[in-house]
Design an enzyme around this catalytic site. Sequence first.
Site, short mmCIF file in Angstrom:
data_model
loop_
_atom_site.label_atom_id
_atom_site.label_comp_id
_atom_site.label_asym_id
_atom_site.label_seq_id
_atom_site.Cartn_x
_atom_site.Cartn_y
_atom_site.Cartn_z
N ASP A 42 16.06 1.61 -6.55
CA ASP A 42 16.73 0.46 -5.63
C ASP A 42 17.52 -0.19 -6.55
O ASP A 42 17.28 -0.60 -7.58
CB ASP A 42 15.41 -0.37 -5.42
CG ASP A 42 15.30 -1.11 -4.34
OD1 ASP A 42 16.48 -1.73 -4.03
OD2 ASP A 42 14.37 -1.48 -3.75
N ASN A 94 -1.55 2.07 -18.10
CA ASN A 94 -1.90 1.66 -19.44
C ASN A 94 -2.85 0.59 -19.32
O ASN A 94 -2.73 0.04 -20.44
CB ASN A 94 -0.52 1.18 -20.10
CG ASN A 94 0.05 0.03 -19.70
OD1 ASN A 94 -0.25 -0.36 -18.39
ND2 ASN A 94 1.26 -0.67 -20.14
N ASP A 128 20.06 -2.94 -2.04
CA ASP A 128 19.32 -4.02 -1.70
C ASP A 128 20.35 -4.92 -0.53
O ASP A 128 21.56 -4.89 -1.08
CB ASP A 128 19.00 -4.75 -2.72
CG ASP A 128 18.01 -5.84 -2.52
OD1 ASP A 128 16.90 -5.65 -1.86
OD2 ASP A 128 18.23 -7.06 -2.81
N GLU A 143 19.99 -1.23 2.67
CA GLU A 143 19.34 -2.07 3.32
C GLU A 143 20.33 -3.06 3.92
O GLU A 143 20.88 -4.04 3.35
CB GLU A 143 18.24 -2.94 2.41
CG GLU A 143 17.47 -3.86 3.35
CD GLU A 143 16.90 -5.00 2.24
OE1 GLU A 143 15.84 -5.60 3.07
OE2 GLU A 143 17.52 -5.40 1.34
N HIS A 157 7.56 -2.93 1.41
CA HIS A 157 6.96 -4.23 0.87
C HIS A 157 7.54 -5.53 1.40
O HIS A 157 7.11 -6.39 0.73
CB HIS A 157 7.54 -4.12 -0.66
CG HIS A 157 8.88 -4.20 -0.75
ND1 HIS A 157 9.93 -3.22 -0.35
CD2 HIS A 157 9.75 -5.19 -1.40
CE1 HIS A 157 11.10 -3.86 -0.56
NE2 HIS A 157 11.07 -4.93 -1.19
N ASP A 158 8.26 -5.65 2.34
CA ASP A 158 8.80 -6.86 2.62
C ASP A 158 8.19 -7.29 4.00
O ASP A 158 8.73 -8.49 4.73
CB ASP A 158 10.42 -6.75 3.04
CG ASP A 158 11.22 -6.89 1.73
OD1 ASP A 158 10.63 -7.28 0.68
OD2 ASP A 158 12.34 -6.32 1.74
N ASP A 200 -1.46 2.09 -12.40
CA ASP A 200 -1.22 1.38 -13.54
C ASP A 200 -1.82 2.56 -14.41
O ASP A 200 -2.84 2.93 -14.51
CB ASP A 200 -2.08 0.14 -13.67
CG ASP A 200 -2.20 -0.45 -15.14
OD1 ASP A 200 -1.50 -0.06 -16.05
OD2 ASP A 200 -3.24 -1.25 -15.24
N ASP A 259 -3.16 -2.27 -17.96
CA ASP A 259 -2.73 -3.74 -17.96
C ASP A 259 -2.71 -4.64 -16.66
O ASP A 259 -2.40 -5.55 -16.59
CB ASP A 259 -1.28 -4.11 -18.90
CG ASP A 259 -0.25 -3.56 -17.96
OD1 ASP A 259 -0.46 -2.96 -16.86
OD2 ASP A 259 1.14 -3.65 -18.39
N ASP A 262 3.00 1.38 -13.33
CA ASP A 262 3.95 1.84 -14.33
C ASP A 262 4.40 3.20 -14.04
O ASP A 262 3.90 3.75 -13.28
CB ASP A 262 3.70 1.37 -15.66
CG ASP A 262 2.09 2.01 -15.86
OD1 ASP A 262 1.81 2.88 -15.33
OD2 ASP A 262 1.30 1.15 -16.75
#
Length: 543
Positions: free
Chosen positions: A98, A23, A194, A250, A311-312, A21, A25, A29
């Site tokens: 992606d 910034n 995807d 994928e 990530h899956d 991150d 928050d 990013d």
Amino acid sequence: MNHAWWKKAVFYEIYVPSFKDGNGDGVGDFSGITSKLDYLKELGIDGLWLTPFYPSPKVDNGYDISDYFGIDPSYGTMEEFESFLIEAHKRGIRVIADLVLNHTSSEHQWFKESRSSRDNPKRDWYIWKDQPNNWESFFSGPAWEFDEATDQYYYHAFAKEQVYLNWANPELRQVMFNVMRFWLEKGVDGFRLDVINFLKVQDSFPNNPYDHDKKEQIHLHDKDQEGITSVIREISEVIHQYPDKFIVGEVGSEEIDILKNYLGTGKLDVAFNFNIGSIGTFDVEQLYSELLATEEAYGLDQNATLFFSSHDMPRFISRFGGDNERAKLFAALMLTAKGVPFIYQGDVIGMQDWLPATLDAMRDVQGKLVYEKSMNDGLPREEAFKKAVEGCRDKSRTPMQWDSSLYAGFSESEPWITIPSNSVTVNVENQMNDPDSMLSFYHSLLKLRKHHRSLQSGEYEILQKQDDMIFFTRSAGQERVLVALNFSSEDKTIDVQTDRYALLLSNKRTSLINGNRLEVMPNETMILLKSEEKINSGEVHVS
Ligand code: GLC
């Protein structure tokens, strides 16, 4: 295409909301990613796969796109994206975006128009029916949603906020081709497509059968349909009109014969080998047989991929028992066996799965849908929660652990998803200067691979398994390497004239003992180089 850059490349998946991150928050990013490019360069990777960064309501963390031509404000601006791309390219790092071609967010303007009336010009861009069939969502629950405004159902293969696009519509196809051109012209080096084998469904929408033993629907008519490869050929043609671009698909399947069908000249460059990558538990026999099956099935213009996390799915370290030493063997396999490697962020420091302790802490839509369905099925609350945790993909989505500070050096403020408590000890800073760390091991492997052509593009001469040790030789030109990976808890030996080899890498020793047997210790990775002057004078025999 024989010398295509991607054949030698090592990719690294960045899960954009959780990498860095910039910034403050609490969400990763582009300014954050840019600030870590030197780290990535130093690590030695060649390409980045970025998960979707387009404007999105983020029901499925960006896999529900509401505008294909922008950057989600929580990830930065278009200028920040462009400057990230320039900086990555300056460092020789390619960038793969992606792209979700199958469905849009229900908040996309196209869908808003499509659902507004039955005769809207964009009605046919999506799939509308008076009556649903029995298809189930790949997440959980029915794949059809009733829309009161026009009294019809629309199809969604995942969450109901991910509305399936109708690729049979020629106008839609052209628009999507323009999406690809837009990003290629911005300079991205290719795409990760995807769930691309779900792009076409059976035109007549017959009901899917059930596996009554497993009490599950068999997805017979909603993926891998006839005609899918010709759509993929069209997509590939658009992309490959731009030189040097790369497509990884994928293809949601663990069957080598299905995966293989999507690969080769004019189709996808590579597809994720889920047959290898999603092996659920530590099983060397299965691992070896999938490596072998892939090697045997693939033709000359077909290339494998090697990955074990994303990530899956749960992280492989956790899946395979949570042992760092064992995890190193998998890292070594990924970076030395045949196949384009895709490393998942966090695996390089041995991050483990995180399990949400409450429903509130759970972020993943799949987990939440499983919970909803289980409750509807009448399961007790605790049972439903247990199932939700099993199905949820938050496990591998927690932020990168950069240092031991409060938010792990990921952010200045509380992140969008929990930081696991082990970030205090398991982090990049701690491992950077520790020669025995996971990070240093990846670093050494990546460096070695860069310097040895046979590790990038060599063919197998031997690919064998002896009990729980896998070993192989790969050669390219005059160079030949031998890799032994002892997954077992016992010493193993290979008949080799060790004086004919030089030790390139081991996590257990610094030199070889001369003799005609190579001893490989439990959890040892050994990479040997056949000494040049001794080429042709000694062979490897397996005892
Ligand atoms: C892919 C993505 C996954 C997403 C799904 C639907 O499998 O990797 O994260 O939920 O497609 O777009």
